[in-house]
Structures are given as C-alpha cells and as structure tokens.
Design a protein around this motif. Structure first.
Motif, PDB file in Angstrom:
ATOM      1  N   PHE A  86       0.847  -1.204   0.000  1.00  0.00           N
ATOM      2  CA  PHE A  86       0.000   0.000   0.000  1.00  0.00           C
ATOM      3  C   PHE A  86       0.876   1.246   0.000  1.00  0.00           C
ATOM      4  CE2 PHE A  86      -3.984   2.203   1.205  1.00  0.00           C
ATOM      5  CZ  PHE A  86      -3.473   3.411   1.666  1.00  0.00           C
ATOM      6  N   THR A  87       0.548   2.191  -0.875  1.00  0.00           N
ATOM      7  CA  THR A  87       1.171   3.504  -0.828  1.00  0.00           C
ATOM      8  C   THR A  87       0.117   4.544  -1.152  1.00  0.00           C
ATOM      9  OG1 THR A  87       3.084   4.832  -1.505  1.00  0.00           O
ATOM     10  CG2 THR A  87       1.935   3.638  -3.254  1.00  0.00           C
ATOM     11  N   ASN A  88       0.418   5.783  -0.880  1.00  0.00           N
ATOM     12  CA  ASN A  88      -0.585   6.825  -1.107  1.00  0.00           C
ATOM     13  C   ASN A  88       0.065   8.157  -1.465  1.00  0.00           C
ATOM     14  OD1 ASN A  88       0.022   6.828   2.012  1.00  0.00           O
ATOM     15  ND2 ASN A  88      -0.756   8.878   1.525  1.00  0.00           N
ATOM     16  N   GLY A  89      -0.732   9.063  -2.008  1.00  0.00           N
ATOM     17  CA  GLY A  89      -0.248  10.395  -2.360  1.00  0.00           C
ATOM     18  C   GLY A  89      -1.259  11.116  -3.238  1.00  0.00           C
ATOM     19  N   CYS A  90      -0.927  12.343  -3.608  1.00  0.00           N
ATOM     20  CA  CYS A  90      -1.814  13.122  -4.484  1.00  0.00           C
ATOM     21  C   CYS A  90      -1.637  12.719  -5.942  1.00  0.00           C
ATOM     22  CB  CYS A  90      -1.530  14.616  -4.328  1.00  0.00           C
ATOM     23  SG  CYS A  90      -1.813  15.237  -2.660  1.00  0.00           S
ATOM     24  N   PHE A  91      -0.373  12.493  -6.354  1.00  0.00           N
ATOM     25  CA  PHE A  91      -0.056  12.125  -7.733  1.00  0.00           C
ATOM     26  C   PHE A  91      -0.761  13.071  -8.720  1.00  0.00           C
ATOM     27  CE2 PHE A  91       2.302   8.413  -6.677  1.00  0.00           C
ATOM     28  CZ  PHE A  91       1.713   7.892  -5.533  1.00  0.00           C
ATOM     29  N   ASP A  92      -0.571  14.366  -8.471  1.00  0.00           N
ATOM     30  CA  ASP A  92      -1.274  15.386  -9.244  1.00  0.00           C
ATOM     31  C   ASP A  92      -0.759  15.460 -10.679  1.00  0.00           C
ATOM     32  OD1 ASP A  92      -2.126  18.884  -8.514  1.00  0.00           O
ATOM     33  OD2 ASP A  92      -2.944  17.413  -9.901  1.00  0.00           O
ATOM     34  N   ILE A  93       0.542  15.646 -10.818  1.00  0.00           N
ATOM     35  CA  ILE A  93       1.173  15.607 -12.144  1.00  0.00           C
ATOM     36  C   ILE A  93       2.200  14.483 -12.097  1.00  0.00           C
ATOM     37  CG2 ILE A  93       2.587  16.866 -13.818  1.00  0.00           C
ATOM     38  CD1 ILE A  93       1.386  19.464 -12.766  1.00  0.00           C
ATOM     39  N   LEU A  94       1.897  13.401 -12.743  1.00  0.00           N
ATOM     40  CA  LEU A  94       2.758  12.218 -12.681  1.00  0.00           C
ATOM     41  C   LEU A  94       4.105  12.507 -13.343  1.00  0.00           C
ATOM     42  CD1 LEU A  94       2.168   9.408 -11.479  1.00  0.00           C
ATOM     43  CD2 LEU A  94       1.830   8.585 -13.799  1.00  0.00           C
ATOM     44  N   HIS A  95       5.192  12.182 -12.640  1.00  0.00           N
ATOM     45  CA  HIS A  95       6.539  12.464 -13.163  1.00  0.00           C
ATOM     46  C   HIS A  95       7.465  11.275 -12.919  1.00  0.00           C
ATOM     47  CE1 HIS A  95       7.651  13.236  -8.996  1.00  0.00           C
ATOM     48  NE2 HIS A  95       6.681  14.144  -8.914  1.00  0.00           N
ATOM     49  N   VAL A  96       8.710  11.400 -13.360  1.00  0.00           N
ATOM     50  CA  VAL A  96       9.658  10.288 -13.312  1.00  0.00           C
ATOM     51  C   VAL A  96       9.919   9.832 -11.874  1.00  0.00           C
ATOM     52  CG1 VAL A  96      11.723  11.769 -13.261  1.00  0.00           C
ATOM     53  CG2 VAL A  96      11.879   9.440 -14.179  1.00  0.00           C
ATOM     54  N   GLY A  97       9.855  10.754 -10.917  1.00  0.00           N
ATOM     55  CA  GLY A  97      10.038  10.374  -9.517  1.00  0.00           C
ATOM     56  C   GLY A  97       8.962   9.416  -9.056  1.00  0.00           C
ATOM     57  N   ILE A 108       0.932  -7.468  -5.044  1.00  0.00           N
ATOM     58  CA  ILE A 108      -0.131  -6.540  -5.467  1.00  0.00           C
ATOM     59  C   ILE A 108       0.184  -5.135  -4.958  1.00  0.00           C
ATOM     60  CG2 ILE A 108      -2.602  -6.017  -5.382  1.00  0.00           C
ATOM     61  CD1 ILE A 108      -1.996  -8.683  -6.735  1.00  0.00           C
ATOM     62  N   LEU A 109       0.207  -4.153  -5.884  1.00  0.00           N
ATOM     63  CA  LEU A 109       0.464  -2.769  -5.493  1.00  0.00           C
ATOM     64  C   LEU A 109      -0.833  -1.960  -5.534  1.00  0.00           C
ATOM     65  CD1 LEU A 109       2.291  -0.416  -4.724  1.00  0.00           C
ATOM     66  CD2 LEU A 109       2.773  -0.064  -7.161  1.00  0.00           C
ATOM     67  N   ILE A 110      -1.177  -1.405  -4.372  1.00  0.00           N
ATOM     68  CA  ILE A 110      -2.376  -0.573  -4.236  1.00  0.00           C
ATOM     69  C   ILE A 110      -1.943   0.879  -4.045  1.00  0.00           C
ATOM     70  CG2 ILE A 110      -4.382  -0.063  -2.795  1.00  0.00           C
ATOM     71  CD1 ILE A 110      -4.175  -3.101  -1.932  1.00  0.00           C
ATOM     72  N   VAL A 111      -2.488   1.770  -4.854  1.00  0.00           N
ATOM     73  CA  VAL A 111      -2.191   3.199  -4.722  1.00  0.00           C
ATOM     74  C   VAL A 111      -3.470   3.921  -4.300  1.00  0.00           C
ATOM     75  CG1 VAL A 111      -1.355   5.282  -5.847  1.00  0.00           C
ATOM     76  CG2 VAL A 111      -0.420   3.049  -6.514  1.00  0.00           C
ATOM     77  N   ALA A 112      -3.434   4.521  -3.122  1.00  0.00           N
ATOM     78  CA  ALA A 112      -4.574   5.311  -2.636  1.00  0.00           C
ATOM     79  C   ALA A 112      -4.277   6.782  -2.889  1.00  0.00           C
ATOM     80  CB  ALA A 112      -4.793   5.066  -1.156  1.00  0.00           C
ATOM     81  N   ILE A 113      -5.167   7.472  -3.581  1.00  0.00           N
ATOM     82  CA  ILE A 113      -4.920   8.879  -3.885  1.00  0.00           C
ATOM     83  C   ILE A 113      -5.874   9.782  -3.100  1.00  0.00           C
ATOM     84  CG2 ILE A 113      -4.032   8.354  -6.177  1.00  0.00           C
ATOM     85  CD1 ILE A 113      -6.638   9.386  -7.358  1.00  0.00           C
ATOM     86  N   ASN A 114      -5.352  10.938  -2.712  1.00  0.00           N
ATOM     87  CA  ASN A 114      -6.184  11.948  -2.056  1.00  0.00           C
ATOM     88  C   ASN A 114      -7.266  12.399  -3.031  1.00  0.00           C
ATOM     89  OD1 ASN A 114      -3.264  12.214  -1.041  1.00  0.00           O
ATOM     90  ND2 ASN A 114      -4.397  13.365   0.512  1.00  0.00           N
ATOM     91  N   THR A 166      -7.452   3.477  -5.436  1.00  0.00           N
ATOM     92  CA  THR A 166      -8.649   3.857  -4.680  1.00  0.00           C
ATOM     93  C   THR A 166      -8.481   5.275  -4.155  1.00  0.00           C
ATOM     94  OG1 THR A 166     -10.231   3.102  -3.004  1.00  0.00           O
ATOM     95  CG2 THR A 166      -7.879   2.991  -2.426  1.00  0.00           C
ATOM     96  N   PHE A 167      -9.494   5.793  -3.452  1.00  0.00           N
ATOM     97  CA  PHE A 167      -9.486   7.178  -2.994  1.00  0.00           C
ATOM     98  C   PHE A 167      -9.711   7.261  -1.482  1.00  0.00           C
ATOM     99  CE2 PHE A 167     -11.432   6.865  -7.179  1.00  0.00           C
ATOM    100  CZ  PHE A 167     -10.731   7.796  -7.937  1.00  0.00           C
ATOM    101  N   PHE A 168      -9.285   8.404  -0.915  1.00  0.00           N
ATOM    102  CA  PHE A 168      -9.679   8.724   0.471  1.00  0.00           C
ATOM    103  C   PHE A 168      -9.917  10.226   0.573  1.00  0.00           C
ATOM    104  CE2 PHE A 168      -5.642  10.525   1.980  1.00  0.00           C
ATOM    105  CZ  PHE A 168      -4.720   9.955   1.112  1.00  0.00           C
ATOM    106  N   ASP A 169     -10.924  10.614   1.383  1.00  0.00           N
ATOM    107  CA  ASP A 169     -11.326  12.016   1.530  1.00  0.00           C
ATOM    108  C   ASP A 169     -10.654  12.713   2.708  1.00  0.00           C
ATOM    109  OD1 ASP A 169     -14.711  11.274   0.530  1.00  0.00           O
ATOM    110  OD2 ASP A 169     -13.116  12.228  -0.623  1.00  0.00           O
TER     111      ASP A 169
END
Length: 334
Positions: A26-37, A51-57, A91-94
């Motif tokens: 599990f990892t999370n972040g805004c990932f607003d403008i996806l870049h090489v980092g 399995i990699l799960i990405v939770a975005i704000n 997935t998302f979180f508020d």
C-alpha cells in the motif's frame, strides 16, 4: 476489469489475496502531475509484494493540504495511475491522511517516499512492514509547476508559490479607499456631498475574510458618509477617515492587534501608501496603481481598482489559508 475500486471493493480483493498467500503493498499520495520520480518510486514499491495498491487523495482532501491544487481532478489522476502496468489497483480517500483506510484494508506492506521517516509514516503503527523509499532529487509536482510558470510568464493567473506562502500567514488586511476600493474618481455635488462607487464582488470578498476571522481595516485621507455606510453594511469597524498620517494609524492597528509584519497584508495605489506597503508582509497594488508603487509591492493584481482588485486579493488569501472550500460548500448547499 477496472483497476479503480472503492475501498469496500478493494477490501474483498485483499482478503482473497491473503488467502492465496499474495502480499499486498500500500502507498498513497496526491499524484497530481505524474513524473519520473513517481514512476521509479512505484516500480520499487511493487517489488516489495505481489499486489500494489495506490490510494490517492480525493480533490477535497488535496485542497485541505495543498491550497490551489489539485491541477488534475481525481478521476483523471486515478485513470493515469491505473494505466501503469505495475499498479494493480487505485482507490481514494477524503480525509487528510489515509490512516482509517489503512486500518480498514490491512495491507501487508506500507510504503512512502524518502522524505518520510519510517516512524512518521501514517499507518506505521498498524502495518508490520514499513519502508521509506528514496525520491528522485529535484523532481516534484511543485517544481514542475514552478518551472512552467517561470518559462511562461505571460500566464499570470496563478499566484507564485512565494505569494501563496505569504498569503497563508495573513491575519489582517489594511486597505486604502480611492484607487483601491473605488476606481479613484471623486464625485461631488453642489452641496459638497461626496459619492463613491463600490464593487459588489470586492465587498463580498471582505465579508468572507471577516467570517474567517481575518481582520480588515480601512485607512483613507478623505472623509465620506458613503464609505462609512458601505463599511457598516460589510461589518467592518476599523474605519479611519481623514487620516493624513496613515503610518500613525497603521502603527496603532499593529499595536492594538499585536500583529507581526508577516501577518499583515496591505493594498495601496499611490506613493502616499508606500510607508504602509513597505511594512506589510504581503504588499499589493491594483493593476492601475502608480508605477512607483507597482515597483515595490509583492503582488500587482490582474484586476483594476474598484473592479475586483480587492476581491482578487481576498480570494488569494482564503485559498492560501485553506478556507475557500468552506464557502464553496456553504453556498452550494444553501
């Protein structure tokens, strides 16, 4: 099959993977403008499990922690992430943090970028395996935005990061009247009555500041019943008319409210306002202010005096302090 799932749908998947002996990361972040980092970081995260799960704000969550963002809406950010082969689910979180989501999903591995110490990572007290992966130096969404703004200076609708930082600290706004709240025209009748035209959007901006606990004061060299009436309508009590020594009034306000320089924003249009503008943490002039004034202020508005300049500044302050959404929600749900 869609990779973008609700937390409830994802929970069922994770329970199934656990029975199959698959490790969920599990990892999370805004990932607003996806870049090489982001790409390198997510690739390394995937190596830690099956399995990699990405939770975005969600958009609402981003606005709470990053004023004037996101650039891209949540559905588009999710779609871009789900297109990456090494990302299995999105997935998302508020909320401000994904703590409750992590607690609900119970992943096997928790990962964040290298600017986080492991003990500070949200959810580290829930998940047994926690990693802090290195980021690519000098690469971030903020850096990309600043680079774009620097290269395309003609696109000035977005305040700079420096202005946003200054606006975030503002607790008190001090305004001139003629040439700021009005266009600067002075209309007199034969009986010495003075008439002024105020902009309704400027007025509402001041009302929103007042409601948010941000003080407002008016300092003007002239006397006007029209001004007194308008300020009373807006609920502004710090109104100083006939003030030839503007700096003296300014200093009295600073002392009265125990204000630091960085907590003050001031807007003026002529050289008589320089003494106050030079002592404000965020100094501002309308687009049609005197050239000498525009040279020394932090910000020149796009709008002219009496035509939305004050509202422009009010909006910047509210957004920088994370207060804007409160009013959007309030007026949407009237």
């Amino acid at each position: 099959m869609s990779k973008i799932l609700t937390p409830e749908e994802l929970k069922k998947k994770i329970d199934k993977f656990k029975k199959e002996g698959k490790r969920t990361v599990f990892t999370n972040g805004c990932f607003d403008i996806l870049h090489v980092g982001h790409i390198r970081y997510l690739k390394e995260a995937k190596k830690l499990g099956s399995i990699l799960i990405v939770a975005i704000n969600s958009d609402k969550s981003v606005r709470k922690i990053k004023p004037l963002r996101p650039i891209n809406p949540e559905n588009e950010r999710a779609e871009v992430l789900s297109a990456l082969e090494f990302v299995d689910f999105v997935t998302f979180f508020d909320e401000d943090t994904p703590y409750e989501l992590i607690k609900y999903l119970k992943p096997d591995v928790l990962v964040k970028g290298g600017d986080w110490k492991i003990e500070e990572i949200v959810g580290a007290d829930i998940v047994k395996e926690v990693y802090s992966l290195p980021y690519v130096e000098g690469v971030s969404t903020t850096e990309i935005i600043n680079k774009i703004l620097s290269k395309y200076k003609t696109f000035k609708s977005q305040p700079s990061a420096e202005i946003i930082k200054k606006a975030e600290k503002v607790k008190f706004l001090i305004l001139d009247v003629d040439g700021v709240l009005t266009r600067g025209d002075i209309i007199l009748d034969e009986e010495n009555n003075e008439f002024k035209i105020f902009n309704v959007k400027d007025g509402h901006g001041l009302v929103m500041l007042n409601k948010s606990g941000i003080g407002v004061a008016i300092i003007t060299g002239r006397n006007s019943k029209a001004l007194q009436r308008r300020m009373k309508e807006l609920g502004i009590t710090e109104v100083h008319q006939g003030s030839r020594e503007k700096l003296k009034i300014f200093q009295q306000i600073v002392e009265k409210y125990n204000l630091k320089k960085e907590e003050i924003s001031a807007m003026g249009d002529d050289i008589i306002d320089l003494s106050i503008l030079s002592r404000a943490g965020l100094s501002v002039a309308p687009q049609d202010a005197h050239e000498e004034v525009k040279k020394i202020v932090d910000l020149v508005t796009h709008c002219k005096a009496g035509q939305g300049a004050v509202r422009e500044l009010c909006d910047i302050i509210l957004k920088a302090k994370g207060l804007w959404d409160k009013f959007i929600d309030e007026y949407t749900n009237l």
